[in-house]
Design a protein around this motif. Structure first.
Motif, PDB file in Angstrom:
ATOM      1  N   PRO A   1      24.557  10.862 138.938  1.00 38.76           N
ATOM      2  CA  PRO A   1      25.544   9.780 138.771  1.00 38.76           C
ATOM      3  C   PRO A   1      25.886   9.499 137.317  1.00 38.76           C
ATOM      4  O   PRO A   1      27.045   9.245 136.984  1.00 38.76           O
ATOM      5  CB  PRO A   1      24.853   8.573 139.429  1.00 38.76           C
ATOM      6  N   GLU A   2      24.883   9.569 136.436  1.00 42.77           N
ATOM      7  CA  GLU A   2      25.143   9.232 135.038  1.00 42.77           C
ATOM      8  C   GLU A   2      25.972  10.284 134.315  1.00 42.77           C
ATOM      9  O   GLU A   2      26.500  10.041 133.216  1.00 42.77           O
ATOM     10  CB  GLU A   2      23.828   9.010 134.273  1.00 42.77           C
ATOM     11  N   TYR A   3      26.084  11.518 134.888  1.00 40.29           N
ATOM     12  CA  TYR A   3      26.865  12.569 134.252  1.00 40.29           C
ATOM     13  C   TYR A   3      28.150  12.894 135.013  1.00 40.29           C
ATOM     14  O   TYR A   3      29.100  13.416 134.427  1.00 40.29           O
ATOM     15  CB  TYR A   3      26.042  13.853 134.142  1.00 40.29           C
ATOM     16  N   ALA A   4      28.172  12.622 136.305  1.00 42.07           N
ATOM     17  CA  ALA A   4      29.296  13.039 137.147  1.00 42.07           C
ATOM     18  C   ALA A   4      30.629  12.493 136.659  1.00 42.07           C
ATOM     19  O   ALA A   4      31.672  13.157 136.749  1.00 42.07           O
ATOM     20  CB  ALA A   4      29.058  12.617 138.599  1.00 42.07           C
ATOM     21  N   GLY A   5      30.642  11.267 136.160  1.00 46.35           N
ATOM     22  CA  GLY A   5      31.899  10.684 135.712  1.00 46.35           C
ATOM     23  C   GLY A   5      32.130  10.791 134.224  1.00 46.35           C
ATOM     24  O   GLY A   5      33.101  10.218 133.702  1.00 46.35           O
ATOM     25  N   ASN A   6      31.285  11.506 133.518  1.00 51.09           N
ATOM     26  CA  ASN A   6      31.401  11.625 132.068  1.00 51.09           C
ATOM     27  C   ASN A   6      32.358  12.763 131.722  1.00 51.09           C
ATOM     28  O   ASN A   6      32.063  13.934 131.909  1.00 51.09           O
ATOM     29  CB  ASN A   6      30.022  11.899 131.465  1.00 51.09           C
ATOM     30  N   ALA A   7      33.549  12.416 131.213  1.00 48.65           N
ATOM     31  CA  ALA A   7      34.587  13.410 130.932  1.00 48.65           C
ATOM     32  C   ALA A   7      34.137  14.397 129.854  1.00 48.65           C
ATOM     33  O   ALA A   7      34.406  15.605 129.944  1.00 48.65           O
ATOM     34  CB  ALA A   7      35.879  12.718 130.505  1.00 48.65           C
ATOM     35  N   PHE A   8      33.457  13.883 128.808  1.00 49.81           N
ATOM     36  CA  PHE A   8      32.995  14.772 127.735  1.00 49.81           C
ATOM     37  C   PHE A   8      31.996  15.783 128.277  1.00 49.81           C
ATOM     38  O   PHE A   8      32.075  16.975 127.962  1.00 49.81           O
ATOM     39  CB  PHE A   8      32.348  13.958 126.617  1.00 49.81           C
ATOM     40  N   TYR A   9      31.044  15.326 129.102  1.00 53.91           N
ATOM     41  CA  TYR A   9      30.034  16.214 129.708  1.00 53.91           C
ATOM     42  C   TYR A   9      30.732  17.304 130.518  1.00 53.91           C
ATOM     43  O   TYR A   9      30.414  18.491 130.404  1.00 53.91           O
ATOM     44  CB  TYR A   9      29.121  15.373 130.602  1.00 53.91           C
ATOM     45  N   ARG A  10      31.703  16.897 131.320  1.00 58.44           N
ATOM     46  CA  ARG A  10      32.405  17.839 132.197  1.00 58.44           C
ATOM     47  C   ARG A  10      33.185  18.877 131.391  1.00 58.44           C
ATOM     48  O   ARG A  10      33.125  20.082 131.649  1.00 58.44           O
ATOM     49  CB  ARG A  10      33.339  17.061 133.128  1.00 58.44           C
ATOM     50  N   ASN A  11      33.938  18.435 130.381  1.00 55.27           N
ATOM     51  CA  ASN A  11      34.756  19.355 129.588  1.00 55.27           C
ATOM     52  C   ASN A  11      33.893  20.272 128.715  1.00 55.27           C
ATOM     53  O   ASN A  11      34.183  21.468 128.566  1.00 55.27           O
ATOM     54  CB  ASN A  11      35.727  18.565 128.712  1.00 55.27           C
ATOM     55  N   PHE A  12      32.830  19.684 128.140  1.00 56.37           N
ATOM     56  CA  PHE A  12      31.933  20.495 127.312  1.00 56.37           C
ATOM     57  C   PHE A  12      31.272  21.590 128.145  1.00 56.37           C
ATOM     58  O   PHE A  12      31.191  22.748 127.733  1.00 56.37           O
ATOM     59  CB  PHE A  12      30.875  19.602 126.668  1.00 56.37           C
ATOM     60  N   LEU A  13      30.808  21.241 129.349  1.00 55.61           N
ATOM     61  CA  LEU A  13      30.157  22.210 130.226  1.00 55.61           C
ATOM     62  C   LEU A  13      31.115  23.304 130.656  1.00 55.61           C
ATOM     63  O   LEU A  13      30.766  24.487 130.686  1.00 55.61           O
ATOM     64  CB  LEU A  13      29.573  21.493 131.449  1.00 55.61           C
ATOM     65  N   GLN A  14      32.347  22.924 130.984  1.00 60.71           N
ATOM     66  CA  GLN A  14      33.335  23.916 131.415  1.00 60.71           C
ATOM     67  C   GLN A  14      33.615  24.922 130.293  1.00 60.71           C
ATOM     68  O   GLN A  14      33.666  26.135 130.521  1.00 60.71           O
ATOM     69  CB  GLN A  14      34.631  23.222 131.834  1.00 60.71           C
ATOM     70  N   GLY A  15      33.799  24.405 129.071  1.00 62.26           N
ATOM     71  CA  GLY A  15      34.034  25.303 127.943  1.00 62.26           C
ATOM     72  C   GLY A  15      32.842  26.187 127.649  1.00 62.26           C
ATOM     73  O   GLY A  15      32.985  27.376 127.344  1.00 62.26           O
ATOM     74  N   LEU A  16      31.638  25.604 127.753  1.00 56.22           N
ATOM     75  CA  LEU A  16      30.423  26.365 127.489  1.00 56.22           C
ATOM     76  C   LEU A  16      30.256  27.500 128.497  1.00 56.22           C
ATOM     77  O   LEU A  16      29.905  28.628 128.136  1.00 56.22           O
ATOM     78  CB  LEU A  16      29.220  25.424 127.544  1.00 56.22           C
ATOM     79  N   LEU A  17      30.526  27.227 129.755  1.00 56.58           N
ATOM     80  CA  LEU A  17      30.401  28.243 130.800  1.00 56.58           C
ATOM     81  C   LEU A  17      31.432  29.349 130.617  1.00 56.58           C
ATOM     82  O   LEU A  17      31.133  30.541 130.802  1.00 56.58           O
ATOM     83  CB  LEU A  17      30.559  27.585 132.172  1.00 56.58           C
ATOM     84  N   LEU A  18      32.647  28.981 130.210  1.00 56.28           N
ATOM     85  CA  LEU A  18      33.691  29.977 129.986  1.00 56.28           C
ATOM     86  C   LEU A  18      33.318  30.891 128.815  1.00 56.28           C
ATOM     87  O   LEU A  18      33.442  32.117 128.905  1.00 56.28           O
ATOM     88  CB  LEU A  18      35.021  29.277 129.711  1.00 56.28           C
ATOM     89  N   ILE A  19      32.840  30.291 127.737  1.00 56.28           N
ATOM     90  CA  ILE A  19      32.430  31.090 126.571  1.00 56.28           C
ATOM     91  C   ILE A  19      31.257  32.000 126.933  1.00 56.28           C
ATOM     92  O   ILE A  19      31.217  33.181 126.564  1.00 56.28           O
ATOM     93  CB  ILE A  19      32.057  30.159 125.400  1.00 56.28           C
ATOM     94  N   GLY A  20      30.272  31.469 127.683  1.00 56.62           N
ATOM     95  CA  GLY A  20      29.125  32.278 128.092  1.00 56.62           C
ATOM     96  C   GLY A  20      29.523  33.459 128.951  1.00 56.62           C
ATOM     97  O   GLY A  20      29.011  34.571 128.785  1.00 56.62           O
TER      98      GLY A  20
END
Length: 723
Positions: free
Chosen positions: A67-86
């Motif tokens: 719950p504490e991360y699901a609505g966090n826009a920065f967490y979501r965008n950072f993770l998406q970019g990190l996964l794409l780069i990986g």
């Protein structure tokens, strides 16, 4: 990540998935040019990036639905970019790895597991990236995908380490076995002495899973077979054995073995290998079958004795700050072992060397037990400074300027056990007077000195308490026979022209050759200058010559012109169950087979038939002008492998109007003839064709003199040549 940049990166990811899939499907067809080999060799450099990035991304993905991360826009965008780069870095790593795997030295199950787990990580990371925003993708899927990806990363890393360092690299420190504990009266020299040395120092690179140099050192048959550079051992002749030549090369030489960075052979291990080869490299002889005074028996007995506990020194450890102060750019001082007070000193850089670098070590003179002065301008006067190290056990003076007069100073070192003097100017008389004064020394290395093999043997007999490790120096006084030259062309099959590349591993050797069937000599035969170009089927006979050496045996190389390769083909009759090879592709893949095709491990390049004709049709999308057909086959009369009884080639502009262009026979072997690889060619009037049909008929009745007389013979073909 900026929207346009992300869209572009996603398009690259899609293209990378398609490209990697293409490479995996057609990997066997890949031919990697030199510039791509350079890119492939960057695989070990780049692979750390996707590992770190994907591990971090999977950790974040695992907790993404909290719950504490699901609505966090920065967490979501950072993770998406990190996964794409990986995922993109994983794609680059996989592509580089596939390029690298096409080089020699990589094969076997370990490579297969490393390749597919690595590719699996890339595909899995890509899939997670594309589906992670779907409605059905919930916490369970996220955690499961993250867990599987991390497990795959660990497995891929494990298999990669096994390829690079050996299968037991990780667990070796805690699982390392002592030398086989076996009663001396039951010990076999190879099994209990030589094989453990090879397993510890050699087989991590030379095993069925990592065929470096096409060499396997895990079983006697493979050891005697040798590798890409030729025979590994010449029984009875260690000086001419490639194994011992590579061991004694300078460390900085590319061909030195084991390679720099790997655990090196000790003087004792080198001596054991040398003596074993000298004793004809017998794989079955027991230790007790050797004479009691035999050097190999004495050294092997010492090797097999229960290992004593690590030596306990009667001196205290040196001051750590003082050791740190004495370490410089050209002098390193390191503990001999963990928690040991003993120190090993290495001094480098001949240009910067001065005896003061030795004198300055006075504060740690009691702790120095090993001193390496290789390739430094050490003179006799400097040896007096070395005598301050009262507990010195090992001294390396290879390629220095010392003489026997100065070395007598070392007689005061009561604990000195190992002394290396390779590359010095010492001669037999020098050492006859010196060695008896070095009473504590157990091993002396004199490789590449003025000593002949007979001199070394004389010293060994006169100093039975020592092991003298000698070697051959190319001074022209003790001529030995050169190994034959080696073909370095990537393939002996060419389309139009080919520059001959035949070389010798020893520098300064002349390779002379003939093309007319005569044997090359050292005077009148042409010298191979790497500019000789051939334009047709050619048999090259070559010999190696060098001043001070006997010329090599003559070696024969067959080169084949194959101007045309069909675009497709279809078998008209089945191939033998054992010798399927790659079907029609086998005949035009430019891969030549070797003798021994009844061994399944060597049968990959042979297509065979016995109960029916070898028959197929092939098509050229663009018509070609043909005038000949060549067929390469095996003859091994002892096992019933005979030449074709008849070969026919048909051709035409359409499949339905082909006509017979030529038919020809191959000469038959006689009783007792040795196994060989041969070719036969049939010529005809030049004919433009789009379709061809080739029929090769196996011998219908084996001759009366054969034990299988009257039966049909086996026909094996590895390549055909269309010109």
């Amino acid at each position: 990540m900026h929207l346009k940049l992300r869209v572009f990166a996603e398009q690259v990811l899609v293209a990378a998935n398609i490209f990697v899939l293409f490479l995996l499907l057609f990997e066997s067809k890949l031919v990697i040019p030199a510039w791509l080999q350079t890119i492939g060799r960057m695989h070990p450099l780049i692979l750390h990036f996707p590992i770190v990035i994907l591990l971090l991304a999977m950790l974040l993905e695992f907790f993404r639905f909290r719950p504490e991360y699901a609505g966090n826009a920065f967490y979501r965008n950072f993770l998406q970019g990190l996964l794409l780069i990986g995922a993109l870095f994983a794609a680059v790593t996989v592509i580089m790895g596939l390029f690298l795997s096409r080089e020699e030295g990589y094969a076997g199950d370990t490579l297969t597991w490393h390749k597919w787990t690595g590719a699996g990580i890339f595909f899995l990371a890509s899939m997670i990236y594309w589906v992670r925003n779907a409605k059905w993708y919930k916490a369970v899927a996220a955690r499961g995908g993250a867990f599987i990806t991390v497990v795959a990363l660990v497995m891929t890393g494990h298999y990669g380490a096994a390829l690079t360092h050996g299968s037991d690299f990780i667990w070796e420190p805690i699982s390392k076995k002592t030398v086989a504990e076996v009663p001396l009266d039951e010990a076999v020299v190879y099994t209990n002495v030589i094989r453990p040395i090879l397993e510890q120092k050699c087989t991590s690179c030379h095993n069925p899973d990592k065929l470096k140099g096409e060499l396997i050192l895990t079983d006697p048959q493979s050891i005697m077979k040798g590798g890409k550079s030729g025979k590994l051992l010449i029984p009875g002749n260690p000086q001419m054995s490639l194994l011992l030549q590579r061991v004694h090369l300078p460390m900085e030489e590319k061909k030195h073995m084991p390679p720099s960075g790997k655990a090196q052979l000790t003087l004792q291990e080198i001596a054991l290998l040398t003596l074993w080869v000298k004793q004809k490299a017998d794989f079955d002889k027991k230790l007790t079958e050797l004479p009691a005074s035999d050097s190999l028996r004495m050294l092997a007995t010492a090797y097999l004795q229960p290992q004593a506990q690590e030596e306990e020194y009667d001196f205290a450890a040196a001051d750590e700050d003082k050791v740190k102060e004495l370490n410089t750019d050209y002098r390193t001082i390191l503990p001999l072992a963990r928690e040991s007070p003993a120190l090993a000193v290495n001094i480098y850089n001949a240009a910067a060397y001065n005896v003061k670098q030795i004198d300055e070590l006075g504060d740690i003179r009691k702790q120095v037990v090993s001193l390496n002065l290789n390739k430094l301008p050490v003179k006799d006067a400097d040896l007096k400074s070395i005598t301050q190290f009262e507990n010195l056990r090992k001294l390396d003076l290879n390629f220095t300027e010392v003489t026997a007069a100065g070395l007598k100073e070392l007689g005061s070192l009561k604990h000195l056990q190992n002394l290396t003097l390779s590359g010095t100017r010492l001669n037999l008389n020098d050492l006859k007077g010196l060695l008896p004064q070095l009473k504590s020394v157990k091993t002396v290395a004199v490789w590449d000195t003025k000593l002949s093999a007979a001199d070394v043997q004389h010293l060994q007999q006169a100093n039975k308490g020592m092991t003298i490790i000698g070697g051959f120096k190319d001074d022209g006084k003790n001529p030995l026979k050169l190994n034959p030259p080696q073909m370095k062309n990537a393939s002996p099959i060419f389309a139009q022209t080919l520059t001959l590349d035949i070389q010798h591993p020893i520098k300064g050797v002349d390779v002379r050759y003939t093309l007319d069937g005569s044997e090359p000599d050292s005077i009148t035969s042409p010298l191979l200058d790497h500019k000789t170009v051939i334009r047709q089927n050619t048999t090259v006979r070559a010999k190696a010559y060098k001043k001070g050496w006997y010329g090599s045996d003559m070696v024969t190389f067959d080169y084949f012109k194959s101007a045309y390769k069909p675009d497709s083909g279809t078998l008209l009759a089945p191939l033998n169950r054992v010798h399927q090879a790659e079907g029609v592709k086998t005949f035009f893949d430019h891969k030549l087979g070797v003798i021994g095709a009844n061994n399944p491990a060597w049968a990959n390049n042979w297509a065979g038939v016995r109960n029916n004709d070898m028959a197929f049709e092939s098509e050229f999308k663009t018509p070609v002008m043909l005038s000949s057909l060549g067929v390469r086959y095996m003859v091994e009369e002892d096992t019933g492998i005979f030449p074709p009884e008849l070969v026919e080639i048909w051709g035409g502009t359409t499949r339905d109007n082909m006509k017979l262009l030529a038919k020809f026979k191959a000469p038959m072997p006689v009783k007792g003839e040795r196994a060989s690889l041969r070719s036969v060619e049939g010529s005809f009037k030049p004919q433009q064709v789009s379709f061809i049909k080739i029929v090769a008929r196996p011998l219908s009745k084996i001759p009366e003199w054969h034990r299988s007389k009257g039966n049909r013979a086996l026909l094996l073909v590895d390549e055909m040549f269309l010109n």
